[in-house]
Design a protein around this motif. Structure first.
Motif: not given
Length: 257
Positions: A69-73
């Protein structure tokens, strides 16, 4: 991993569950690769404040789910969607958003920005897991492999050769089907003067060990974090080692024949 979508989706994720490296396991862990899943508005809202929206990688998720969930997109899509919603709400609390208002938001996001947040269909990739296995996944103790196989990577396995511990600098040994699996090239190095490579095209392991050359045809391997892992049972048989696996102690005792 179930591909669940939410009525208040503001983003759709799909990145694999990537647990970052640590001192005890430098390479980290790739636990599983979802198809896609919804990320609800409520995961971006603070419990004790109204209309304070977290930004960047700040999203409410368990530690393992956060690996994906943490990724920037994901956050960028959520930021754009929530920004449109705030304008639509005209100062009202985002926590008061109704399903009808979210449905209107979803249609606007698709029509104006080509962002589709509803009527998404995703594969459930853990339908085959038992409740106990789902709990282990939630706690970051297992990795999901191809062919519905499961690898236990926690607790870490200890391997002792003639009483001396074998230490691994990259990915750690894992357990698949009750049998230890070990990183191929590092294990050859640790056992003695040897090295090995995996020929993916011909599905065979070629090695040099203690002055002799050998081949393991039709080799069954798993690739995790770009490391090739093989069954310790198969390797020990090939190289002439006796071994005992103490599953209760997570320990392999190895002796030369």
């Amino acid at each position: 991993m179930t591909g669940r979508m939410f009525w208040d989706n503001v983003s759709v994720g799909g990145y694999f569950m990537d647990i970052q490296g640590s001192r005890s396991n430098r390479e980290g862990l790739a636990i599983g690769r979802p198809d896609k899943y919804g990320m609800p508005l409520r995961s971006y809202l603070l419990h004790d404040y109204d209309n304070v929206v977290t930004a960047g990688k700040l999203v409410g998720a368990t530690a393992v789910a956060y690996g994906s969930a943490r990724i920037q997109p994901n956050g960028a899509m959520a930021g754009e969607t929530i920004g449109v919603l705030m304008a639509q709400m005209q100062g009202r609390s985002l926590k008061a958003t109704t399903p009808e208002e979210i449905a209107r938001l979803h249609k606007r996001m698709e029509k104006t920005y080509q962002i589709k947040l509803y009527d998404q269909v995703a594969k459930d990739k853990i339908a085959h897991l038992s409740e106990a296995e789902r709990s282990e996944l939630d706690n970051g103790r297992i990795t999901l492999l191809k062919g519905n196989k499961i690898a236990h990577h926690l607790p870490f396995i200890r391997i002792r050769l003639e009483g001396q511990a074998i230490t691994y600098n990259g990915i750690k040994p894992i357990v698949i089907g009750g049998i230890p699996w070990v990183p191929l090239s590092q294990t050859f190095e640790k056992l003695g003067q040897g090295d090995a490579t995996y020929d993916e095209e011909n599905r065979r392991i070629q090695y040099t060990f203690m002055g002799r050359n050998g081949t393991i045809p039709s080799a069954d391997v798993q690739v995790l974090n770009n490391f090739v892992l093989v069954s310790w049972a198969k390797l020990a048989e090939e190289l002439g080692y006796h071994w005992d696996w103490n599953e209760s102690r997570d320990e392999v005792i190895v002796r030369r024949l």
